[in-house]
Write an enzyme that holds these catalytic residues in place. Structure first.
Site, PDB file in Angstrom:
ATOM      1  N   GLY A   1       0.765  -1.236   0.000  1.00  0.00           N
ATOM      2  CA  GLY A   1       0.000   0.000   0.000  1.00  0.00           C
ATOM      3  C   GLY A   1       0.797   1.288   0.000  1.00  0.00           C
ATOM      4  O   GLY A   1       0.216   2.367  -0.122  1.00  0.00           O
TER       5      GLY A   1
ATOM      6  N   GLU B   1       4.526  -6.447   2.484  1.00  0.00           N
ATOM      7  CA  GLU B   1       4.536  -7.052   1.144  1.00  0.00           C
ATOM      8  C   GLU B   1       4.189  -5.990   0.101  1.00  0.00           C
ATOM      9  O   GLU B   1       3.217  -6.099  -0.632  1.00  0.00           O
ATOM     10  CB  GLU B   1       3.593  -8.260   1.075  1.00  0.00           C
ATOM     11  CG  GLU B   1       2.188  -8.014   1.578  1.00  0.00           C
ATOM     12  CD  GLU B   1       1.347  -9.297   1.583  1.00  0.00           C
ATOM     13  OE1 GLU B   1       1.820 -10.303   2.116  1.00  0.00           O
ATOM     14  OE2 GLU B   1       0.228  -9.253   1.050  1.00  0.00           O
TER      15      GLU B   1
ATOM     16  N   GLY C   1       4.250  -3.796  -3.177  1.00  0.00           N
ATOM     17  CA  GLY C   1       4.406  -4.114  -4.590  1.00  0.00           C
ATOM     18  C   GLY C   1       4.722  -2.863  -5.390  1.00  0.00           C
ATOM     19  O   GLY C   1       5.852  -2.619  -5.794  1.00  0.00           O
ATOM     20  N   ARG C   2       3.716  -2.040  -5.569  1.00  0.00           N
ATOM     21  CA  ARG C   2       3.782  -0.856  -6.433  1.00  0.00           C
ATOM     22  C   ARG C   2       5.048  -0.013  -6.207  1.00  0.00           C
ATOM     23  O   ARG C   2       5.741   0.354  -7.152  1.00  0.00           O
ATOM     24  CB  ARG C   2       2.550   0.003  -6.140  1.00  0.00           C
ATOM     25  CG  ARG C   2       2.492   1.318  -6.857  1.00  0.00           C
ATOM     26  CD  ARG C   2       1.518   2.268  -6.146  1.00  0.00           C
ATOM     27  NE  ARG C   2       0.206   1.721  -5.963  1.00  0.00           N
ATOM     28  CZ  ARG C   2      -0.826   1.917  -6.798  1.00  0.00           C
ATOM     29  NH1 ARG C   2      -0.674   2.668  -7.853  1.00  0.00           N
ATOM     30  NH2 ARG C   2      -2.005   1.381  -6.542  1.00  0.00           N
TER      31      ARG C   2
ATOM     32  N   ARG D   1      -3.407   2.025 -16.505  1.00  0.00           N
ATOM     33  CA  ARG D   1      -3.939   2.826 -15.395  1.00  0.00           C
ATOM     34  C   ARG D   1      -4.689   4.098 -15.829  1.00  0.00           C
ATOM     35  O   ARG D   1      -5.771   4.366 -15.309  1.00  0.00           O
ATOM     36  CB  ARG D   1      -2.825   3.192 -14.406  1.00  0.00           C
ATOM     37  CG  ARG D   1      -2.222   1.994 -13.702  1.00  0.00           C
ATOM     38  CD  ARG D   1      -1.211   2.408 -12.639  1.00  0.00           C
ATOM     39  NE  ARG D   1      -1.840   2.963 -11.472  1.00  0.00           N
ATOM     40  CZ  ARG D   1      -1.770   4.235 -11.105  1.00  0.00           C
ATOM     41  NH1 ARG D   1      -1.085   5.103 -11.819  1.00  0.00           N
ATOM     42  NH2 ARG D   1      -2.379   4.649 -10.019  1.00  0.00           N
TER      43      ARG D   1
ATOM     44  N   TYR E   1      -8.498   3.939 -14.594  1.00  0.00           N
ATOM     45  CA  TYR E   1      -8.938   4.742 -13.439  1.00  0.00           C
ATOM     46  C   TYR E   1      -8.729   6.237 -13.625  1.00  0.00           C
ATOM     47  O   TYR E   1      -8.800   6.982 -12.650  1.00  0.00           O
ATOM     48  CB  TYR E   1      -8.191   4.397 -12.147  1.00  0.00           C
ATOM     49  CG  TYR E   1      -7.420   3.126 -12.008  1.00  0.00           C
ATOM     50  CD1 TYR E   1      -8.093   1.911 -11.832  1.00  0.00           C
ATOM     51  CD2 TYR E   1      -6.026   3.121 -11.974  1.00  0.00           C
ATOM     52  CE1 TYR E   1      -7.370   0.744 -11.645  1.00  0.00           C
ATOM     53  CE2 TYR E   1      -5.311   1.949 -11.784  1.00  0.00           C
ATOM     54  CZ  TYR E   1      -6.003   0.763 -11.632  1.00  0.00           C
ATOM     55  OH  TYR E   1      -5.305  -0.386 -11.450  1.00  0.00           O
TER      56      TYR E   1
ATOM     57  N   CYS F   1      -8.689   1.764 -30.950  1.00  0.00           N
ATOM     58  CA  CYS F   1      -9.944   2.416 -31.306  1.00  0.00           C
ATOM     59  C   CYS F   1     -10.894   2.362 -30.111  1.00  0.00           C
ATOM     60  O   CYS F   1     -11.958   1.743 -30.164  1.00  0.00           O
ATOM     61  CB  CYS F   1     -10.562   1.757 -32.542  1.00  0.00           C
ATOM     62  SG  CYS F   1     -10.661  -0.024 -32.387  1.00  0.00           S
ATOM     63  N   GLU F   2     -10.453   2.965 -29.010  1.00  0.00           N
ATOM     64  CA  GLU F   2     -11.261   3.038 -27.784  1.00  0.00           C
ATOM     65  C   GLU F   2     -11.203   4.478 -27.300  1.00  0.00           C
ATOM     66  O   GLU F   2     -10.112   5.049 -27.184  1.00  0.00           O
ATOM     67  CB  GLU F   2     -10.680   2.118 -26.694  1.00  0.00           C
ATOM     68  CG  GLU F   2     -10.672   0.643 -27.025  1.00  0.00           C
ATOM     69  CD  GLU F   2     -12.059   0.033 -27.106  1.00  0.00           C
ATOM     70  OE1 GLU F   2     -12.994   0.611 -26.522  1.00  0.00           O
ATOM     71  OE2 GLU F   2     -12.207  -1.007 -27.772  1.00  0.00           O
TER      72      GLU F   2
HETATM   73  C1  LIG Z   1      -2.523  -9.361  -0.859  1.00  0.00           C
HETATM   74  C2  LIG Z   1      -1.727  -8.243  -1.441  1.00  0.00           C
HETATM   75  N1  LIG Z   1      -0.518  -7.935  -0.894  1.00  0.00           N
HETATM   76  C3  LIG Z   1       0.236  -6.921  -1.398  1.00  0.00           C
HETATM   77  C4  LIG Z   1      -0.200  -6.183  -2.466  1.00  0.00           C
HETATM   78  C5  LIG Z   1       0.684  -5.072  -2.955  1.00  0.00           C
HETATM   79  O1  LIG Z   1       0.086  -3.844  -2.780  1.00  0.00           O
HETATM   80  P1  LIG Z   1       0.819  -2.494  -3.240  1.00  0.00           P
HETATM   81  O2  LIG Z   1       1.206  -2.690  -4.661  1.00  0.00           O
HETATM   82  O3  LIG Z   1      -0.242  -1.454  -3.043  1.00  0.00           O
HETATM   83  O4  LIG Z   1       2.003  -2.308  -2.330  1.00  0.00           O
HETATM   84  C6  LIG Z   1      -1.443  -6.447  -3.048  1.00  0.00           C
HETATM   85  C7  LIG Z   1      -1.924  -5.660  -4.194  1.00  0.00           C
HETATM   86  O5  LIG Z   1      -2.915  -5.901  -4.805  1.00  0.00           O
HETATM   87  C8  LIG Z   1      -2.223  -7.511  -2.519  1.00  0.00           C
HETATM   88  O6  LIG Z   1      -3.419  -7.817  -3.062  1.00  0.00           O
END
Ligand SMILES: Cc1ncc(COP(=O)(O)O)c(C=O)c1O
Length: 226
Positions: free
Chosen positions: A42, A84, A86-87, A122, A126, A153-154
């Protein structure tokens, strides 16, 4: 996960505080020993130039303060803390680089790229903001308002709407920033669009190709003869 694309350290710390308090409650009410607390992901990306990336040293210091004030007094000092994310790990470290194929000046000023939402979904999905630089024109002033469109073509295949940029010409290279998360990984082959190559900018400034572009043979490779 309680937050997503969050840049506020206070809100990220609040997530930790809520989970730490929940851990104390679980221990008290159920007598369970916890091995770890997973804060989830997050942490956000500063997609807009005026936004500030999260300072990890301040974030970890503030989470430690909650650890010290909530977990330690409740004999939960052996609990490990996981996250954990990701982004934020990949998001800011990739640019989608695309070439201008068309300019159209009817009703609005449209710039057509050879990339499309199949490369980075993205903005279309969104309305997300991705900063855009016209390579070689970084020092020019942003005097022109453009819709930067993809090649599908969207109607929603747009990387930016009413974006102020320097004057753009056919052949210019456009860098769409922060495409390292939800870009290639969220890519798709709609309308026969082929995935692009990936180039790695190395620490010494040299560039290495780490993935070749898809070909029509790749696209058809899973088709069966009968
Ligand atoms: C279970 C879980 N963990 C971690 C993440 C990673 O989240 P972020 O990319 O917002 O850090 C996600 C993203 O969808 C997730 O579903």
């Amino acid at each position: 996960m309680i937050v997503s694309n969050e840049l506020s350290i206070d809100n990220l710390v609040l997530t930790a505080e809520m989970l730490f308090e929940l851990a104390v409650e679980i221990k008290e009410k159920l007598g369970m020993e916890l091995e770890f607390i997973n804060l989830g992901g997050g942490i956000g990306v500063a997609y807009k130039p005026e936004q500030t990336p999260v300072d990890y040293s301040i974030l970890s210091q503030k989470i430690k303060e909650k650890y010290d004030s909530i977990l330690i007094p409740n004999n939960l000092d052996k609990v490990k803390i996981f996250s954990e994310n990701g982004r934020v790990i990949t998001g800011p470290y990739d640019w989608l680089v695309s070439r201008v194929r068309h300019i159209k000046n009817t009703y609005k000023n449209y710039v057509g790229l050879d990339a499309c939402m199949a490369n980075l979904m993205r903005p279309a999905l969104y309305g997300a903001y991705h900063h855009i630089t016209i390579l070689g024109k970084e020092s020019l002033s942003n005097d022109y308002k453009y819709d930067i469109t993809g090649s599908l073509c969207e109607n929603n295949d747009k990387f930016a709407v009413d974006r102020m940029l320097p004057k753009i010409e056919v052949g210019d290279l456009v860098a769409i920033h922060d495409a390292g998360a939800h870009g290639y990984a969220m890519g798709f082959n709609y309308n026969g669009k082929l995935r692009s190559a990936e180039l790695l900018l190395q620490e010494d400034g040299s560039i290495r190709k780490i993935r070749r572009a898809e070909t029509i043979d790749d696209y058809l490779a899973t088709q069966m003869e009968e």
